[in-house]
Design a protein around this motif. Structure first.
Motif, PDB file in Angstrom:
ATOM      1  N   GLY A 850       0.907  -1.171   0.166  1.00  0.00           N
ATOM      2  CA  GLY A 850      -0.013   0.159   0.088  1.00  0.00           C
ATOM      3  C   GLY A 850       0.840   1.411  -0.142  1.00  0.00           C
ATOM      4  O   GLY A 850       0.110   2.347  -0.095  1.00  0.00           O
ATOM      5  N   ALA A 851       2.200   1.161   0.315  1.00  0.00           N
ATOM      6  CA  ALA A 851       3.005   2.423   0.225  1.00  0.00           C
ATOM      7  C   ALA A 851       3.451   2.559  -1.211  1.00  0.00           C
ATOM      8  O   ALA A 851       4.048   1.858  -1.833  1.00  0.00           O
ATOM      9  CB  ALA A 851       4.020   2.266   1.111  1.00  0.00           C
ATOM     10  N   TYR A 879       1.614   1.245  -6.498  1.00  0.00           N
ATOM     11  CA  TYR A 879       0.907   0.682  -5.256  1.00  0.00           C
ATOM     12  C   TYR A 879      -0.369   0.344  -5.171  1.00  0.00           C
ATOM     13  O   TYR A 879      -1.098   0.610  -6.388  1.00  0.00           O
ATOM     14  CB  TYR A 879       1.150   1.917  -4.030  1.00  0.00           C
ATOM     15  N   GLN A 880      -1.002  -0.216  -4.171  1.00  0.00           N
ATOM     16  CA  GLN A 880      -2.227  -0.694  -4.357  1.00  0.00           C
ATOM     17  C   GLN A 880      -3.321  -0.186  -3.056  1.00  0.00           C
ATOM     18  O   GLN A 880      -2.703   0.098  -2.062  1.00  0.00           O
ATOM     19  CB  GLN A 880      -2.520  -2.195  -4.295  1.00  0.00           C
ATOM     20  N   GLY A 972      -5.306   7.183   2.902  1.00  0.00           N
ATOM     21  CA  GLY A 972      -3.815   7.409   3.555  1.00  0.00           C
ATOM     22  C   GLY A 972      -2.702   6.612   2.954  1.00  0.00           C
ATOM     23  O   GLY A 972      -2.865   5.497   2.766  1.00  0.00           O
ATOM     24  N   VAL A 973      -1.341   7.024   2.884  1.00  0.00           N
ATOM     25  CA  VAL A 973      -0.457   6.496   2.416  1.00  0.00           C
ATOM     26  C   VAL A 973       0.955   6.281   3.151  1.00  0.00           C
ATOM     27  O   VAL A 973       1.836   6.103   2.692  1.00  0.00           O
ATOM     28  CB  VAL A 973       0.158   6.832   0.906  1.00  0.00           C
ATOM     29  N   GLY A 979      -2.603   2.505   2.079  1.00  0.00           N
ATOM     30  CA  GLY A 979      -3.384   2.060   1.242  1.00  0.00           C
ATOM     31  C   GLY A 979      -4.711   1.381   1.710  1.00  0.00           C
ATOM     32  O   GLY A 979      -5.096   0.710   0.823  1.00  0.00           O
ATOM     33  N   TYR A 980      -5.167   1.821   2.803  1.00  0.00           N
ATOM     34  CA  TYR A 980      -6.231   1.040   3.453  1.00  0.00           C
ATOM     35  C   TYR A 980      -7.507   2.104   3.077  1.00  0.00           C
ATOM     36  O   TYR A 980      -7.491   2.970   3.744  1.00  0.00           O
ATOM     37  CB  TYR A 980      -6.051   1.047   5.101  1.00  0.00           C
TER      38      TYR A 980
END
Length: 1000
Positions: A850-851, A879-880, A972-973, A979-980
Motif C-alpha cells: 500500500g505504500a 501501489y495498491q 492514507g499512504v 493504502g487502506y
C-alpha cells in the motif's frame, strides 16, 4: 622642586598640572590631525546617485540594498527606484543586492550617476539555506536539504502549511485523507516508514524552536520551509531526527521604509466525486429492503452547498539598520463541506530586531498567539450515508420535530448524529522566544535563546435529548468537558566562530540545549439533565453521577526533560572541497536508567567537480558537486514513563463496609534498558547547474537502517509480571532515489516559462524482529470491521515490505457465483471455495503493498507581461489500495443495506460474501492536476501601491486514475497500514479560491 618635595599637596598639584598640560597638547595635536583627515576625506568624498531597474521587465525596483563594500554604510532605493549616497572617494565599490536577484559590485571611479539593471537570480546556488542551528549557502551544502520559499508555495485555500509544498520536495510524502476538513492536519513522512511504535513523522522546528506546532502559524506569515532529509543534516537533533526534520521560518523584521501588506482570499468547496449508489427506485427494484415511504439521498443530506471560507491578513513592518519590526494579524473562518464542521481562528505574530553597542549586541524575538474555535464532524456518518435504506425519512414521521432514530447494529441516522449534539474544542496556541546575541569579535558570537510554546485545549461535548444516544438509553442529555495543556520550555546557548586562512574557511558551532515538556489535563462528565439549555455549562445539574460509585472525572500530568550538548564544524577549501562534521550528546528522561544518554554523530563531504581546470568557465557545466554523508539519529516517539516500573488503577471495588475503593497494581514490566531507536543513514548525491544556469537540480541515493525498533514482545509470566514487555529488538530499512530538476526554459522581457520536477522512489521493509533474548513472530495489522469480520488486512514479517497486504489470491467464481481462491496462495495450483474450503493459515499470502514506491510533482510557471499561470501536477505510482467500498458495498450478498451500482455490474457475477482477496485490491496509481492558479499583477500610477496581485485558483482540477473508489488521494499512504481504503471517507472536494495581495 625642593619645596614641592617637602609639601605633598604641592607635589600632587605640580604633577597634575603637568599631566593636564601634556594631555591638552596631545589632544590638540590629535584634533588637528583629525580635522586635517576629515578635510582630506571631505575633499575626496563625493555624492553618487542613480536608479535601479529589473533587467527583464524594466520596472523600477524598491528597497534594493546599496552598501559601500567593506563597510556597513549604505542606503536603500526609494519607491521610484532612485538612490543617493555619499562615498569616500573614487576607490569605493558599491554592492547592489536584492532577494531573488544577482548581486552586483560597481566601482564609482569617475562616476557620479549609476543606472543599474538587476538580473534575476536564475542560479539559486547563492541562496542562504536554513539548517539545524544555523545557515549555509546552498552552493556549500554537503547533505540532503530541500528548501521551498514562499514565492513557490501552491496558492489557494489550504488548511496546513504542508499542503502548500505537497509534491514539491522529493522524498517528502504529504498525505491528506480529508483535505476538505479544516480541523484535520496532514500526515507527513520523509523517506518512507521505518518505525513500528516510535512514530514515523518528522520533527517540526518553527523559528529555531524544536517541537513546534504548525497550527500556530498563519500561512501567509511563512517565509520558507526547509526539509532536512538525510541523517547528516538531522543528526544535530539527536533522538528526534531519524524521521527527518522540517524547519519553518516565518517572515522576519527587515530594514527599510515601513510597508503595509494586505493578503486576503475567499474560498468555496464543491463535492468532486460522490459514491455511485442505488437510487431509491433502484434499491426497491433490486429487492434490497422494504419501502419506508421516503425518498432520501443520505449523502446529499450531509453536504452543505453554501460552505464558505475566508482568510484575512494584515502585516506592517520596517525600520532602520538598528531597529526593525514586523507585526501581522490574521483572521480565518471556514464552514466546511459537511453540515457539522466549522473553524474560526484569529491571531497575531510579532517579531523585532534591535541592535545596540554599535551592532555588537543584538536583541530579537518572536511573539505569537492564536485562538481557534473548532466544530468537529464524524467521518463514520458518511459510511452510514452510503449504506442506509434510501426510503427512510430523516425526521420521525409521527413527530416531525424529532429525528428518526434507528435501531440495529452499526445503524444510525447520520443527520441526527451530526446535528443533535455539539462536539468541538477551543484551542489556544502561543509562542514567545527571546534571543540575545553578542558579537564578541567580528568572527565570534554567542547567543542565548529563551522560549516557551504553549497549547491549551478545552474539548466540549453535549449530546442533546434529541440524540440517538439519549433516546436509546433513556437519558436526557450527556455533557463532557476536557481540558488539556501542553507547555514546552526551551533554553539554548549557541556559540559561533568563523575564520579564513588563505584558502581555508572554517566555521565552528558549539551549543547547549535544554527542553522541558509538561502535559496535564482533566475531564468531567455527567448525564440526565432537566433541560438541554445548560449544555455543558452546568455539569452539576446532571443526575447520573449522584449515584454511589460513579465519579465521572479524571486527571493526569506527565513531564519529560531533554538536555543536549551539540557542535558542528564546517570546512571549505577554496570553494572546491567541503567537509562538515557534527555531534549531539543527548539525554532524555524517557529512556531507561541504563540508557539515559546517547551520542549522535554525523559527517558529510562534498567535492566541486566543476572546479577542475577543464570545466572552469564552461557554459555547459556551470556547477557540479558530488556529496556523500553518514549520520546516526534517533527516534523516541513513545509514551513517557514506559521505561519505569509503574502502578496503574485496576478499577474501583466495593468493600465490606460499603465503600468504593480504588485498587492499584503493577502496570507494566520494568525495562531499564529502554532506549531510542537508532537509525544509521548513508546518502550519496550530486548537485548540478547546467547550460548557463538554466537547468539545475540534484540527485540523491539514500540507505537508512533503523535498529533497536521498539515493540511489545511476549515474555513468560513468572520471571515477569505481565505477558508482554516493551523492548528494543527489531531492524527496518529504507532505500530510495530522489531527483529534483529546475529548468528555466525561456525568459524574456514579456514572456517566461519555467518548469520543476520532483520525483522519488522509496521502499521500506522489516529486516528482522528477533534477537537472542526476545523472539518476534509475524504480526497482523488492521482488522477489517464488522459485519463479517473478514480478518486482518496486513501482515508484518521479517524480509517483507512495510505496508504489505495479506490475503487470498482470487481465482474467479464457481457456477453458483461463489468466490474461488488459489490453494496455498499459488496461482494455477487448485481453485477452492473461499467461504467453505479455504484455510487462512494455509492459503493466504502477500498480495500487494500500500505504500507508493514512486512519487512525482511537476510544476509549470508561465508569465506574459503582468499575467502569470501556474499549473502543478502530482502523482503516485506502483501501489495498491484495498477498496473496502467494493468489498462491503459492492456485493449483492450484503443484506438489508444500500449498495454501489457496481454490485450489479462489474461485481454482478459474485453472489457470495466478502473475502480479503486481491480482487478488491486495486491499482492506486493516479496523476492529477492538483493546482491551477491564474494571477494578474496590475500596475498603478501611484506612489502608494508598491505592488498588487489578484489571483484565482482551483485545487483538485482533475485526476487520471483507474481506481474505482472516490479518490485515491483520500486514502492514507503513510505509516504501517498505507493504502487502506476505509469506509468512513470524508467528501472529496474541489476548492475554488480568489485572492488579493497588496503592498503599500
Amino acid at each position: 622642586m625642593k619645596i614641592a618635595l617637602q609639601n605633598p599637596k604641592l607635589l600632587i598639584g605640580f604633577l597634575l598640572n603637568r599631566f593636564i598640560a601634556s594631555m591638552a597638547l596631545k589632544c590638540g595635536v590629535l584634533l588637528l590631525a583629525a580635522l586635517m583627515t576629515v578635510s582630506a576625506v571631505l575633499a575626496q568624498s563625493k555624492s553618487v546617485s542613480g536608479s535601479v531597474t529589473d533587467e527583464t521587465t524594466g520596472e523600477k525596483m524598491f528597497n534594493v540594498s546599496i552598501r559601500i563594500k567593506g563597510t556597513t554604510t549604505g542606503t536603500l532605493t526609494k519607491q521610484d527606484g532612485t538612490f543617493k549616497l555619499t562615498v569616500p572617494g573614487d576607490d569605493a565599490i558599491l554592492v547592489f543586492s536584492s532577494i531573488g536577484y544577482e548581486s552586483q559590485e560597481i566601482s564609482v571611479a569617475g562616476k557620479t550617476t549609476l543606472d543599474i539593471a538587476m538580473k534575476t537570480n536564475v542560479n539559486s546556488l547563492n541562496d542562504v539555506v536554513v539548517v539545524g542551528y544555523g545557515t549555509v549557502q546552498k552552493r556549500n551544502l554537503t547533505s540532503a536539504v530541500a528548501t521551498i520559499s514562499s514565492k513557490d508555495f501552491l496558492q489557494g485555500g489550504y488548511n496546513s502549511p504542508m499542503q502548500m509544498i505537497e509534491g514539491k520536495v522529493a522524498g517528502l510524502t504529504v498525505s491528506n485523507p480529508a483535505a476538505g476538513d479544516p480541523n484535520r492536519g496532514t500526515d507527513i513522512q520523509i523517506r518512507g516508514a521505518s518505525s513500528l511504535n516510535a512514530g514515523n513523522g518528522p520533527l517540526i522546528i518553527i523559528d529555531g524552536m524544536p517541537g513546534g506546532d504548525l497550527r500556530n502559524i498563519a500561512l501567509q506569515d511563512i517565509e520558507s520551509i526547509t526539509v532536512l532529509k538525510d541523517a547528516a543534516a538531522a543528526a544535530i537533533y539527536g533522538s528526534r531526527g531519524a524521521n527527518g526534520v522540517v524547519l519553518v521560518t516565518t517572515k522576519q523584521a527587515k530594514a527599510g521604509n515601513v510597508s503595509v501588506t494586505y493578503d486576503s482570499y475567499f474560498e468555496h468547496d464543491v463535492v468532486a466525486n460522490k459514491p455511485d449508489i442505488l437510487s431509491a427506485e433502484e434499491f426497491l427494484d433490486k429487492g434490497r429492503d422494504t419501502d419506508r415511504g421516503a425518498r432520501t439521498n443520505w449523502y446529499d443530506e450531509l453536504i452543505r452547498t453554501d460552505n464558505f471560507g475566508q482568510n484575512q491578513l494584515l502585516a506592517v513592518g520596517g525600520g532602520n539598520e538598528n531597529s526593525m519590526f514586523r507585526i501581522s494579524g490574521n483572521f480565518r473562518t471556514k464552514t466546511a463541506i459537511d453540515i457539522a464542521t466549522e473553524r474560526k481562528e484569529y491571531g497575531y505574530r510579532a517579531n523585532f530586531r534591535q541592535k545596540a553597542l554599535k551592532g555588537k549586541l543584538i536583541f530579537s524575538g518572536n511573539l505569537s498567539q492564536r485562538t481557534a474555535k473548532e466544530e468537529y464532524t464524524n467521518y463514520d456518518a458518511f459510511k452510514q450515508a452510503v449504506k442506509l435504506n434510501p426510503t427512510l425519512p430523516v425526521m420521525d414521521p409521527d413527530d416531525p420535530t424529532m429525528f428518526n432514530t434507528f435501531q440495529g447494529y452499526d445503524t444510525y441516522n447520520p443527520v441526527q448524529d451530526l446535528l443533535a449534539r455539539e462536539n468541538g474544542a477551543d484551542q489556544n496556541y502561543s509562542i514567545i522566544d527571546l534571543n540575545a546575541r553578542l558579537n564578541i569579535l567580528s568572527n565570534l558570537s554567542t547567543e542565548i535563546k529563551l522560549a516557551k510554546q504553549s497549547r491549551e485545549m478545552l474539548r466540549r461535548e453535549y449530546y442533546t435529548s434529541k440524540s440517538a444516544e439519549s433516546i436509546l438509553n433513556n437519558r436526557t442529555g450527556r455533557a463532557r468537558l476536557q481540558n488539556e495543556r501542553w507547555n514546552d520550555y526551551t533554553l539554548e546557548w549557541i556559540n559561533n566562530y568563523n575564520t579564513r586562512i588563505d584558502k581555508h574557511e572554517i566555521d565552528v558551532m558549539a551549543g547547549y540545549s535544554y527542553q522541558e515538556f509538561v502535559t496535564q489535563g482533566f475531564w468531567a462528565e455527567n448525564m440526565d439533565f432537566l433541560s438541554d439549555a445548560f449544555s455543558y455549562n452546568n455539569l452539576e445539574a446532571g443526575q447520573w453521577n449522584r449515584e454511589e460509585g460513579r465519579l465521572g472525572m479524571d486527571s493526569w500530568k506527565s513531564k519529560e526533560k531533554l538536555i543536549a550538548f551539540l557542535g558542528r564544524l564546517n570546512y571549505n577549501f577554496d570553494g572546491k572541497y567541503f567537509l562538515s562534521a557534527s555531534f549531539r550528546y543527548e539525554g532524555n528522561t524517557k529512556f531507561g536508567v541504563d540508557n539515559k544518554w546517547g551520542l549522535f554523530p554525523a559527517v558529510s563531504a562534498a567535492w566541486r567537480v566543476s572546479s577542475l581546470p577543464f570545466l572552469e568557465g564552461s557554459k555547459t557545466v556551470n556547477d557540479l558537486k558530488l556529496r556523500a554523508s553518514y549520520g546516526e539519529t534517533g527516534r523516541s516517539g513513545f509514551a513517557r514513563y514506559t521505561s519505569l516500573a509503574r502502578y496503574g488503577g485496576y478499577g474501583r471495588y466495593l468493600n465490606d463496609e460499603g465503600e468504593w475503593i480504588q485498587v492499584y497494581g503493577p502496570a507494566n514490566n520494568y525495562n531499564p534498558n529502554l532506549r531510542w531507536e537508532r537509525a544509521v543513514s548513508y546518502n550519496i548525491g550530486v548537485d548540478f547547474s547546467l547550460f548557463d544556469n538554466k537547468l539545475s537540480g540534484n540527485l540523491d541515493f539514500f540507505d537508512r537502517r533503523s535498529n533497536g525498533i521498539l515493540d511489545n514482545y511476549d515474555v513468560p509470566v513468572g520471571p515477569y509480571l505481565h505477558e508482554q514487555m516493551f523492548v528494543n529488538v527489531g531492524t527496518t530499512s529504507a532505500k530510495g532515489v530522489e531527483l529534483l530538476l529546475n529548468w528555466n526554459v525561456y525568459n524574456s522581457r514579456n514572456f517566461s516559462y519555467s518548469t520543476t520536477i520532483a520525483a522519488s522512489y522509496a521502499k521500506s521493509k522489516l529486516v528482522s524482529w528477533s534477537n537472542n533474548e526476545f523472539q518476534g513472530n509475524y504480526r497482523y495489522l488492521q482488522d477489517l470491521p464488522s459485519p463479517g469480520n473478514p480478518g486482518p488486512a496486513y501482515r508484518l514479517d521479517p524480509g517483507t515490505e512495510l505496508g504489505s497486504f495479506y490475503g487470498y489470491k482470487y481465482a474467479g467464481v464457481d457456477e453458483d457465483g461463489k468466490i474461488l481462491v488459489w490453494k496455498d496462495g499459488v496461482v494455477g495450483k487448485e481453485k477452492i471455495i473461499a467461504s467453505s474450503e479455504a484455510n487462512g493459515d494455509r492459503d493466504r499470502t502477500y498480495i500487494g503493498h500500500g505504500a507508493p514506491r514512486y512519487e512525482l510533482g511537476w510544476g509549470n510557471t508561465l508569465r506574459y507581461k503582468s499575467l502569470d499561470l501556474n499549473l502543478f501536477f502530482r502523482g503516485r505510482f506502483d501501489y495498491q489500495v484495498l477498496n473496502l467500498y467494493q468489498m462491503y458495498y459492492g456485493l449483492q450478498a450484503e443484506p438489508g443495506i444500500n449498495l454501489l451500482k457496481d454490485a450489479y455490474t462489474r461485481n454482478g457475477h459474485i453472489t457470495s460474501g466478502k473475502v480479503i482477496t486481491d480482487y478488491f485490491l486495486e491499482n492506486g496509481d493516479y496523476f492529477r492536476l492538483d493546482n491551477l492558479t491564474l494571477g494578474w499583477n496590475p500596475k498603478f500610477k501611484t506612489d502608494f501601491i508598491k505592488n498588487a496581485r489578484i489571483y484565482g485558483s482551483i485545487r483538485n482540477v482533475f485526476t487520471v486514475t483507474k481506481f474505482t473508489g472516490l479518490d485515491p488521494t483520500a486514502i492514507g499512504v503513510v505509516g504501517l497500514t498505507p493504502g487502506y481504503g476505509a469506509l468512513d471517507v470524508y467528501p472529496v472536494t474541489r476548492t475554488y479560491t480568489i485572492g488579493l495581495q497588496v503592498t503599500l
